[in-house]
Motif scaffolding. Sequence first.
Motif: not given
Length: 166
Positions: A109-132
């Motif tokens: 579910s949206a909640q379990t996906l978010t929980t699983s991803m945040t539990g993996a301690r994600p890092s800040r990514g590149d914002t280069a994709a924002a423009a396209p």
Amino acid sequence: MSDWERSSTARVIPPARPRKLAKVPFVELADGRLQGVVSSGSDIERVYVSSVGAGTFAYACSTNNNRPCGGARGGFCNHIRTLINEAVLQYGAERVARYLRVETEGEPSAQTLTTSMTGARPSRGDTAAAAPVFSRFLRHLAYLELAPTTGPLPEMQWFPPTRAVA
């Protein structure tokens, strides 16, 4: 070969559930990311371009003019959480989980996906994709303003016409 495979149009997959476009007008699974445009909660004229990387869960969130999101410090901000929720409504939780390579216990579910991803301690990514991403969003908006027609749209023609050589 089925009829849609022989046609010149792509099959459109209907959304898993209807969603409200005012908060997240654009969401896509593309370029190895869940990415989209999320409206600001405080300023009607501001939008954020948010993304989460498949497998790495590296996240990025910035305004359409590349100012960083103040809430995306050390974890997912509300824009990214909203993007995940809307992606689940648009594509279904199983498809989003498969695309992002998220493993969850039981039914995703949206909640379990978010929980699983945040539990993996994600890092800040590149914002280069924002423009396209923002550019694709604006292009989609432009198509909404066109009058209905059955004639060809030059910008939608994928192959240049062949010319006879004299």
